[in-house]
Design a protein around this motif. Structure first.
Motif: not given
Length: 166
Positions: A1-28
């Protein structure tokens, strides 16, 4: 895995749950929230070179909110609503749906879900995501005074909803 892939994986790990909750509040819808969350991160990764903001979190929230609103306005959603309702009547709920419904049984959260989207999003971003009025204004691309007015109205509506159900 290159550095960019690791960075994107960290972004998904860090923000994934919050983003999903926000989206769920809209689409239910749990599985739809998964799809829109994935679309949010795909857009983030494909347009990452264009990111110039101060806060990656706020940028991701803005993408998620826009994707959610796009879905809610789409003709696809309107066409499939009736079909999905019939299918849901015919099949038993999934484990994810049961778990999610259990967590939503909390009175305040259930009342929040009864509010119109424009008020629900303000309450969610302000109280659950702890964004400032300025950050919400930037994220939703609305005037700060509009955000303040909606927050005040959302609080009033939520109080009425809670007292009605409690």
């Amino acid at each position: 895995m290159d550095d960019q892939e690791l960075e994107f994986e960290e972004i998904m790990d860090r923000y994934g749950t919050d983003i999903k909750r926000i989206v769920y509040m809209y689409v239910r819808d749990y599985s739809l929230a998964d799809d829109i969350t994935q679309e949010t991160f795909i857009k983030c990764f494909t347009h990452y070179h264009q990111f110039r903001g101060d806060s990656l979190r706020n940028w991701l929230i803005q993408i998620a909110v826009n994707r959610s609103k796009d879905y809610l306005r789409s003709a696809y959603k309107k066409r499939t609503l009736l079909g999905d309702s019939l299918i849901n009547l015919l099949k038993s709920p999934s484990v994810e749906t049961k778990v999610l419904e259990k967590s939503i049984e909390d009175d305040v959260t259930a009342c929040l879900m009864n509010l119109p989207v424009k008020y629900r999003e303000i309450i969610t971003l302000y109280y659950y995501k702890e964004l400032t009025i300025k950050e919400i204004s930037d994220t939703l691309e609305k005037n700060e005074n509009t955000i303040k007015s909606r927050l005040r109205r959302a609080k009033d509506l939520l109080k009425k909803e809670v007292s009605k159900n409690g």
